[in-house]
Design a protein around this motif. Structure first.
Motif, PDB file in Angstrom:
ATOM      1  N   THR A   1      58.637  40.331  46.039  1.00  8.72           N
ATOM      2  CA  THR A   1      57.290  39.977  45.575  1.00  8.72           C
ATOM      3  C   THR A   1      57.195  38.513  45.176  1.00  8.72           C
ATOM      4  O   THR A   1      56.098  37.950  45.121  1.00  8.72           O
ATOM      5  N   GLN A   2      58.354  37.892  44.906  1.00 12.21           N
ATOM      6  CA  GLN A   2      58.386  36.493  44.492  1.00 12.21           C
ATOM      7  C   GLN A   2      58.703  35.543  45.648  1.00 12.21           C
ATOM      8  O   GLN A   2      58.780  34.334  45.446  1.00 12.21           O
ATOM      9  N   ASP A   3      58.881  36.097  46.832  1.00 12.49           N
ATOM     10  CA  ASP A   3      59.193  35.317  48.027  1.00 12.49           C
ATOM     11  C   ASP A   3      57.909  34.642  48.507  1.00 12.49           C
ATOM     12  O   ASP A   3      56.987  35.301  48.989  1.00 12.49           O
ATOM     13  N   GLU A   4      57.840  33.321  48.373  1.00  8.98           N
ATOM     14  CA  GLU A   4      56.605  32.613  48.687  1.00  8.98           C
ATOM     15  C   GLU A   4      56.232  32.741  50.153  1.00  8.98           C
ATOM     16  O   GLU A   4      55.043  32.834  50.492  1.00  8.98           O
ATOM     17  N   ALA A   5      57.202  32.764  51.038  1.00  9.63           N
ATOM     18  CA  ALA A   5      56.905  32.911  52.465  1.00  9.63           C
ATOM     19  C   ALA A   5      56.282  34.275  52.737  1.00  9.63           C
ATOM     20  O   ALA A   5      55.323  34.391  53.526  1.00  9.63           O
ATOM     21  N   PHE A   6      56.804  35.313  52.078  1.00 13.45           N
ATOM     22  CA  PHE A   6      56.219  36.649  52.254  1.00 13.45           C
ATOM     23  C   PHE A   6      54.821  36.711  51.654  1.00 13.45           C
ATOM     24  O   PHE A   6      53.912  37.306  52.239  1.00 13.45           O
ATOM     25  N   GLN A   7      54.637  36.121  50.490  1.00 11.66           N
ATOM     26  CA  GLN A   7      53.303  36.072  49.899  1.00 11.66           C
ATOM     27  C   GLN A   7      52.303  35.427  50.854  1.00 11.66           C
ATOM     28  O   GLN A   7      51.189  35.933  51.048  1.00 11.66           O
ATOM     29  N   GLU A   8      52.691  34.307  51.449  1.00 11.13           N
ATOM     30  CA  GLU A   8      51.802  33.606  52.378  1.00 11.13           C
ATOM     31  C   GLU A   8      51.502  34.471  53.600  1.00 11.13           C
ATOM     32  O   GLU A   8      50.349  34.519  54.066  1.00 11.13           O
ATOM     33  N   GLU A   9      52.518  35.139  54.117  1.00  6.36           N
ATOM     34  CA  GLU A   9      52.309  36.018  55.275  1.00  6.36           C
ATOM     35  C   GLU A   9      51.331  37.130  54.933  1.00  6.36           C
ATOM     36  O   GLU A   9      50.426  37.463  55.722  1.00  6.36           O
ATOM     37  N   LEU A  10      51.491  37.725  53.763  1.00  5.16           N
ATOM     38  CA  LEU A  10      50.599  38.800  53.315  1.00  5.16           C
ATOM     39  C   LEU A  10      49.160  38.315  53.238  1.00  5.16           C
ATOM     40  O   LEU A  10      48.241  38.948  53.777  1.00  5.16           O
ATOM     41  N   VAL A  11      48.948  37.207  52.574  1.00  6.11           N
ATOM     42  CA  VAL A  11      47.590  36.701  52.383  1.00  6.11           C
ATOM     43  C   VAL A  11      46.971  36.288  53.706  1.00  6.11           C
ATOM     44  O   VAL A  11      45.786  36.553  53.970  1.00  6.11           O
ATOM     45  N   ASP A  12      47.749  35.673  54.573  1.00  5.60           N
ATOM     46  CA  ASP A  12      47.232  35.290  55.893  1.00  5.60           C
ATOM     47  C   ASP A  12      46.836  36.518  56.704  1.00  5.60           C
ATOM     48  O   ASP A  12      45.798  36.527  57.394  1.00  5.60           O
ATOM     49  N   THR A  13      47.640  37.561  56.627  1.00  5.61           N
ATOM     50  CA  THR A  13      47.349  38.784  57.368  1.00  5.61           C
ATOM     51  C   THR A  13      46.076  39.445  56.843  1.00  5.61           C
ATOM     52  O   THR A  13      45.235  39.917  57.625  1.00  5.61           O
ATOM     53  N   LEU A  14      45.913  39.482  55.529  1.00  9.18           N
ATOM     54  CA  LEU A  14      44.711  40.059  54.935  1.00  9.18           C
ATOM     55  C   LEU A  14      43.477  39.235  55.266  1.00  9.18           C
ATOM     56  O   LEU A  14      42.395  39.779  55.508  1.00  9.18           O
ATOM     57  N   ALA A  15      43.616  37.927  55.293  1.00 10.43           N
ATOM     58  CA  ALA A  15      42.485  37.064  55.638  1.00 10.43           C
ATOM     59  C   ALA A  15      42.026  37.315  57.071  1.00 10.43           C
ATOM     60  O   ALA A  15      40.815  37.383  57.353  1.00 10.43           O
ATOM     61  N   ARG A  16      42.980  37.471  57.984  1.00  6.52           N
ATOM     62  CA  ARG A  16      42.621  37.729  59.383  1.00  6.52           C
ATOM     63  C   ARG A  16      41.927  39.078  59.522  1.00  6.52           C
ATOM     64  O   ARG A  16      40.942  39.212  60.255  1.00  6.52           O
ATOM     65  N   TYR A  17      42.427  40.084  58.802  1.00  3.66           N
ATOM     66  CA  TYR A  17      41.835  41.427  58.924  1.00  3.66           C
ATOM     67  C   TYR A  17      40.429  41.476  58.324  1.00  3.66           C
ATOM     68  O   TYR A  17      39.512  42.058  58.924  1.00  3.66           O
ATOM     69  N   THR A  18      40.245  40.905  57.154  1.00  4.31           N
ATOM     70  CA  THR A  18      38.974  41.029  56.446  1.00  4.31           C
ATOM     71  C   THR A  18      37.950  39.979  56.836  1.00  4.31           C
ATOM     72  O   THR A  18      36.743  40.171  56.617  1.00  4.31           O
ATOM     73  N   GLY A  19      38.415  38.862  57.370  1.00  2.69           N
ATOM     74  CA  GLY A  19      37.502  37.736  57.607  1.00  2.69           C
ATOM     75  C   GLY A  19      37.116  37.019  56.341  1.00  2.69           C
ATOM     76  O   GLY A  19      36.192  36.214  56.318  1.00  2.69           O
ATOM     77  N   VAL A  20      37.847  37.274  55.264  1.00  4.23           N
ATOM     78  CA  VAL A  20      37.579  36.667  53.946  1.00  4.23           C
ATOM     79  C   VAL A  20      38.786  35.830  53.553  1.00  4.23           C
ATOM     80  O   VAL A  20      39.924  36.331  53.594  1.00  4.23           O
ATOM     81  N   THR A  21      38.539  34.594  53.171  1.00  2.00           N
ATOM     82  CA  THR A  21      39.629  33.684  52.836  1.00  2.00           C
ATOM     83  C   THR A  21      39.626  33.370  51.340  1.00  2.00           C
ATOM     84  O   THR A  21      38.572  33.142  50.753  1.00  2.00           O
ATOM     85  N   LEU A  22      40.801  33.387  50.749  1.00  2.00           N
ATOM     86  CA  LEU A  22      40.933  32.966  49.355  1.00  2.00           C
ATOM     87  C   LEU A  22      40.782  31.450  49.263  1.00  2.00           C
ATOM     88  O   LEU A  22      41.340  30.718  50.068  1.00  2.00           O
ATOM     89  N   HIS A  23      40.026  31.010  48.274  1.00  2.00           N
ATOM     90  CA  HIS A  23      39.804  29.562  48.111  1.00  2.00           C
ATOM     91  C   HIS A  23      40.579  29.069  46.884  1.00  2.00           C
ATOM     92  O   HIS A  23      40.745  29.796  45.927  1.00  2.00           O
TER      93      HIS A  23
END
Length: 243
Positions: free
Chosen positions: A221-243
């Protein structure tokens, strides 16, 4: 007094947190999946709580919930409490909805995400993930590992927001079941404290809590690369980007 939004607040830990917070004089925005379930919040609405309605397993309704919250003004805190243990809505409710609500609701001063000690048995693997729930691709433990990683990503990238994850324990709620052996009275205390307390101990970010004590979450959960992968994947699925 802080204005606090709690998802999944009809029963269980969300309801218990709401009762304590409203008794302390806080302004609450509560959430129910549909109008029928919202009726169970009539007593808290009579005490001044606002209620928003929407099925967190549906992307359009998650957007509607966020819009309803934003119309009420900026929240001081959001407790991402809603969760399911199994079924088609596992990833949509446990991971997708917290991500979307975080992105769509005006950032509050504090964010609290409900995790579980079971996240330590989850796998940091997004291969073939089906966020829609049409196919069962991940377990409950996986979902809690993912939402914990999301919380730690937000803590890292939004330094002005106190963001924390909480393990409420295995408590005998409807979801936890009668066999749960932890103390139901303590199950909601930490998240309510993190959302509203003026104590300096609660003014921290990027921590994982169990009964108001800090613990170490799973290393993934503290792996920054995994965190980035998770957020990027969710952004692609939802069409919503964290700002």
């Amino acid at each position: 007094m802080p204005r606090i939004f709690i998802t999944g607040s009809v029963e269980g830990l969300g309801r218990n947190a709401a009762e304590d917070l409203i008794a302390d004089g806080h302004e609450l925005v509560l959430h129910a999946r549909n109008d029928r379930r919202a009726d169970a919040l009539d007593d808290l609405a009579a005490k001044g709580a606002h209620v928003v309605v929407g099925d967190l397993a549906r992307l359009d309704e998650v957007r509607a919930v966020a819009d309803g919250v934003n119309r009420l003004g900026r929240m001081d805190a959001v407790i991402h409490n809603a969760g399911v243990e199994h079924g088609a809505s596992l990833l949509p409710v446990n991971v997708v909805a917290p991500y979307m609500l975080t992105a769509l609701i005006e950032p509050p001063a504090r964010l609290v995400y409900i995790s579980s000690g079971m996240h330590r048995g989850g796998q940091p693997d997004l291969t073939d993930v089906d966020w829609s729930g049409a196919r069962r691709t991940h377990s409950y433990s996986d979902s809690k590992l993912l939402v914990t990683a999301l919380a730690l990503f937000i803590a890292r990238t939004w330094p002005d927001v106190f963001t924390n994850a909480v393990d409420p324990g295995w408590v005998p709620t409807r979801m936890g079941g009668a066999a749960a052996n932890d103390d139901l009275r303590l199950g909601h205390v930490t998240q309510a404290w993190l959302a509203a307390s003026n104590a300096s101990e609660a003014h921290v970010t990027g921590r994982y809590w169990f009964h108001q004590a800090q613990q170490q979450p799973a290393p993934a959960t503290q792996d920054e690369a995994f965190q980035e992968e998770l957020v990027d994947t969710l952004a692609r699925y939802t069409g919503v980007t964290l700002h």
